[in-house]
Design a protein around this motif. Structure first.
Motif, PDB file in Angstrom:
ATOM      1  N   UNK A 286       0.821  -1.208   0.000  1.00 40.00           N
ATOM      2  CA  UNK A 286       0.000   0.000   0.000  1.00 40.00           C
ATOM      3  C   UNK A 286       0.856   1.259   0.000  1.00 40.00           C
ATOM      4  N   UNK A 287       0.328   2.283  -0.651  1.00 41.38           N
ATOM      5  CA  UNK A 287       0.916   3.620  -0.662  1.00 41.38           C
ATOM      6  C   UNK A 287      -0.074   4.583  -0.034  1.00 41.38           C
ATOM      7  N   UNK A 288       0.352   5.269   1.041  1.00 41.36           N
ATOM      8  CA  UNK A 288      -0.473   6.277   1.691  1.00 41.36           C
ATOM      9  C   UNK A 288       0.068   7.663   1.393  1.00 41.36           C
ATOM     10  N   UNK A 289      -0.816   8.551   0.925  1.00 38.38           N
ATOM     11  CA  UNK A 289      -0.418   9.907   0.526  1.00 38.38           C
ATOM     12  C   UNK A 289      -1.274  10.925   1.263  1.00 38.38           C
ATOM     13  N   UNK A 290      -0.636  11.879   1.929  1.00 33.16           N
ATOM     14  CA  UNK A 290      -1.309  13.074   2.434  1.00 33.16           C
ATOM     15  C   UNK A 290      -0.742  14.250   1.653  1.00 33.16           C
ATOM     16  N   UNK A 291      -1.621  15.087   1.095  1.00 34.32           N
ATOM     17  CA  UNK A 291      -1.152  16.207   0.275  1.00 34.32           C
ATOM     18  C   UNK A 291      -2.100  17.395   0.409  1.00 34.32           C
ATOM     19  N   UNK A 292      -1.527  18.602   0.343  1.00 33.28           N
ATOM     20  CA  UNK A 292      -2.318  19.831   0.304  1.00 33.28           C
ATOM     21  C   UNK A 292      -3.265  19.772  -0.901  1.00 33.28           C
ATOM     22  N   UNK A 293      -4.547  20.063  -0.676  1.00 36.77           N
ATOM     23  CA  UNK A 293      -5.558  19.846  -1.714  1.00 36.77           C
ATOM     24  C   UNK A 293      -5.963  21.148  -2.406  1.00 36.77           C
ATOM     25  N   UNK A 294      -5.833  21.155  -3.720  1.00 36.95           N
ATOM     26  CA  UNK A 294      -6.322  22.251  -4.552  1.00 36.95           C
ATOM     27  C   UNK A 294      -7.689  21.852  -5.105  1.00 36.95           C
ATOM     28  N   UNK A 295      -8.736  22.639  -4.861  1.00 36.74           N
ATOM     29  CA  UNK A 295     -10.047  22.290  -5.409  1.00 36.74           C
ATOM     30  C   UNK A 295      -9.996  22.101  -6.918  1.00 36.74           C
ATOM     31  N   UNK A 296     -10.773  21.148  -7.420  1.00 35.46           N
ATOM     32  CA  UNK A 296     -10.736  20.804  -8.831  1.00 35.46           C
ATOM     33  C   UNK A 296     -11.109  21.981  -9.731  1.00 35.46           C
ATOM     34  N   UNK A 297     -11.951  22.885  -9.248  1.00 35.05           N
ATOM     35  CA  UNK A 297     -12.399  23.996 -10.086  1.00 35.05           C
ATOM     36  C   UNK A 297     -11.375  25.119 -10.192  1.00 35.05           C
ATOM     37  N   UNK A 298     -10.311  25.074  -9.396  1.00 34.00           N
ATOM     38  CA  UNK A 298      -9.302  26.123  -9.442  1.00 34.00           C
ATOM     39  C   UNK A 298      -8.289  25.848 -10.548  1.00 34.00           C
ATOM     40  N   UNK A 299      -7.542  26.874 -10.933  1.00 34.52           N
ATOM     41  CA  UNK A 299      -6.603  26.816 -12.049  1.00 34.52           C
ATOM     42  C   UNK A 299      -5.495  25.802 -11.764  1.00 34.52           C
ATOM     43  N   UNK A 300      -5.319  24.831 -12.651  1.00 30.36           N
ATOM     44  CA  UNK A 300      -4.293  23.805 -12.464  1.00 30.36           C
ATOM     45  C   UNK A 300      -2.883  24.380 -12.445  1.00 30.36           C
ATOM     46  N   UNK A 301      -2.710  25.567 -13.024  1.00 31.80           N
ATOM     47  CA  UNK A 301      -1.386  26.187 -13.020  1.00 31.80           C
ATOM     48  C   UNK A 301      -0.904  26.473 -11.606  1.00 31.80           C
ATOM     49  N   UNK A 302      -1.825  26.562 -10.653  1.00 30.52           N
ATOM     50  CA  UNK A 302      -1.440  26.806  -9.264  1.00 30.52           C
ATOM     51  C   UNK A 302      -0.628  25.652  -8.692  1.00 30.52           C
ATOM     52  N   UNK A 303      -0.745  24.468  -9.283  1.00 36.81           N
ATOM     53  CA  UNK A 303       0.057  23.338  -8.808  1.00 36.81           C
ATOM     54  C   UNK A 303       1.553  23.602  -8.973  1.00 36.81           C
ATOM     55  N   UNK A 304       1.904  24.477  -9.880  1.00 35.94           N
ATOM     56  CA  UNK A 304       3.313  24.741 -10.160  1.00 35.94           C
ATOM     57  C   UNK A 304       3.938  25.721  -9.175  1.00 35.94           C
ATOM     58  N   UNK A 305       3.103  26.405  -8.366  1.00 35.48           N
ATOM     59  CA  UNK A 305       3.642  27.464  -7.504  1.00 35.48           C
ATOM     60  C   UNK A 305       3.097  27.474  -6.085  1.00 35.48           C
ATOM     61  N   UNK A 306       1.875  26.984  -5.870  1.00 40.31           N
ATOM     62  CA  UNK A 306       1.171  27.244  -4.612  1.00 40.31           C
ATOM     63  C   UNK A 306       1.438  26.229  -3.521  1.00 40.31           C
ATOM     64  N   UNK A 307       1.942  25.039  -3.891  1.00 43.80           N
ATOM     65  CA  UNK A 307       2.079  23.957  -2.913  1.00 43.80           C
ATOM     66  C   UNK A 307       0.849  23.094  -2.800  1.00 43.80           C
ATOM     67  N   UNK A 308      -0.237  23.466  -3.456  1.00 39.67           N
ATOM     68  CA  UNK A 308      -1.461  22.663  -3.475  1.00 39.67           C
ATOM     69  C   UNK A 308      -1.495  21.803  -4.735  1.00 39.67           C
ATOM     70  N   UNK A 309      -2.119  20.623  -4.625  1.00 38.71           N
ATOM     71  CA  UNK A 309      -2.283  19.714  -5.751  1.00 38.71           C
ATOM     72  C   UNK A 309      -3.747  19.292  -5.863  1.00 38.71           C
ATOM     73  N   UNK A 310      -4.213  19.096  -7.080  1.00 36.86           N
ATOM     74  CA  UNK A 310      -5.553  18.556  -7.272  1.00 36.86           C
ATOM     75  C   UNK A 310      -5.562  17.052  -7.001  1.00 36.86           C
ATOM     76  N   UNK A 311      -6.642  16.597  -6.419  1.00 37.41           N
ATOM     77  CA  UNK A 311      -6.817  15.162  -6.197  1.00 37.41           C
ATOM     78  C   UNK A 311      -6.683  14.404  -7.508  1.00 37.41           C
ATOM     79  N   UNK A 312      -7.301  14.918  -8.569  1.00 37.87           N
ATOM     80  CA  UNK A 312      -7.258  14.229  -9.859  1.00 37.87           C
ATOM     81  C   UNK A 312      -5.827  14.085 -10.360  1.00 37.87           C
ATOM     82  N   UNK A 313      -4.971  15.060 -10.080  1.00 42.97           N
ATOM     83  CA  UNK A 313      -3.582  14.981 -10.522  1.00 42.97           C
ATOM     84  C   UNK A 313      -2.825  13.898  -9.775  1.00 42.97           C
ATOM     85  N   UNK A 314      -2.988  13.864  -8.448  1.00 40.51           N
ATOM     86  CA  UNK A 314      -2.282  12.860  -7.650  1.00 40.51           C
ATOM     87  C   UNK A 314      -2.735  11.455  -8.044  1.00 40.51           C
ATOM     88  N   UNK A 315      -4.045  11.280  -8.206  1.00 32.08           N
ATOM     89  CA  UNK A 315      -4.558   9.967  -8.605  1.00 32.08           C
ATOM     90  C   UNK A 315      -4.026   9.579  -9.979  1.00 32.08           C
TER      91      UNK A 315
END
Length: 286
Positions: free
Chosen positions: A192-221
């Motif tokens: 098993x792999x367990x992941x805890x990550x700062x969550x970026x809401x799906x409706x927000x701009x994906x470009x924020x993943x490159x700078x904000x420290x937040x990630x979308x659930x869909x991206x991690x999955x």
């Protein structure tokens, strides 16, 4: 050199509902199942240990280590790998746990970039060798041809990473893909792999993943599934509805970093929010 693989059966995964009354979300037909109270108690004992740093202990209400590690299915007798430990917040808990359950064969490996990524753990081992010298160190991600210790393929029962996928993302898409590929390789089938990550809401701009420290659930999955993992469960134990995800200095605006807050009139607002909104995802290697 690689650490030798050590056999340990995978135990059942803790349902978040067992500890908190909130429901864990089963993602497939192979959901986590509850662990016994006897299996949870060593985790509680590790969190309650007096040898933990007091400034770390103050983060427990935000990071929920008992519930999180139980949900991920931490069990005596496993080979556990913690990736990119940072300052060692979870390493203290996992180190206490692995030391107390070592008669059952529990083994803890902490893996990160070989020099800077492991310096905090080396300092722990130097200052308190009786407490932490049982923790093995390994290089991750491991470059081809490295002579440093690595996690042997097919040797781990449980791999854990806390608030790190965004750091891998900063290294580029290829680096994230390679990291997940190496994680998949180090796990046993059924591991098993367990992941805890700062969550970026799906409706927000994906470009924020490159700078904000937040990630979308869909991206991690997507990263995990591309490496061969299946999502089997997720929990809201580390969610925070007060987090609006749009802070002036990204996730580091919030505690415990509070970057730039000394000169910011909103400092009290950031402290009131607490730590970030986080996803808690559980994957399996088929």
């Amino acid at each position: 050199m690689a650490f030798l693989a050590k056999s340990a059966s995978l135990a059942a995964i803790a349902a978040f509902a067992t500890l908190s009354g909130a429901a864990a979300i089963a993602a497939t037909d192979d959901p986590p199942t509850a662990v016994s109270a006897d299996s949870v108690q060593p985790i509680r004992d590790a969190v309650a240990s007096p040898n933990r740093s007091e400034n770390f202990r103050q983060r427990d209400s935000y990071r929920n280590p008992v519930e999180t590690l139980s949900f991920f299915g931490l069990q005596p007798g496993q080979t556990v790998v913690e990736l990119w430990p940072g300052g060692g917040w979870y390493t203290e808990v996992l180190g206490n746990y692995s030391r107390s359950t070592s008669p059952a064969g529990t083994r803890l490996i902490v893996a990160a970039p070989w020099e800077r990524g492991l310096n905090a753990i080396r300092r722990m081992q130097t200052s308190q060798p009786d407490l932490w010298n049982h923790i093995q160190l390994a290089e991750f991600p491991a470059p081809s041809g490295t002579t440093n210790p690595t996690v042997a393929p097919g040797s781990a029962d449980l791999v854990l990473t806390f608030r790190n996928v965004h750091n891998w993302r900063f290294g580029g898409q290829d680096q994230v893909a390679e990291n997940f590929r190496q994680i998949f390789s180090m796990l046993k089938p059924g591991g098993r792999l367990g992941v805890v990550e700062h969550r970026l809401p799906e409706e927000m701009d994906s470009a924020l993943e490159e700078t904000s420290g937040y990630m979308k659930r869909s991206s991690v999955v997507a990263y995990a599934e591309a490496a061969g993992f299946r999502l089997i469960g997720e929990s809201e134990i580390n969610a925070n509805s007060r987090d609006t995800h749009n802070w002036p200095r990204g996730v580091w605006t919030l505690p415990p970093v509070l970057r730039g807050a000394d000169q910011d009139p909103r400092r009290d607002e950031y402290i009131a929010v607490g730590e970030s909104d986080r996803m808690t995802l559980l994957f399996v290697k088929p």
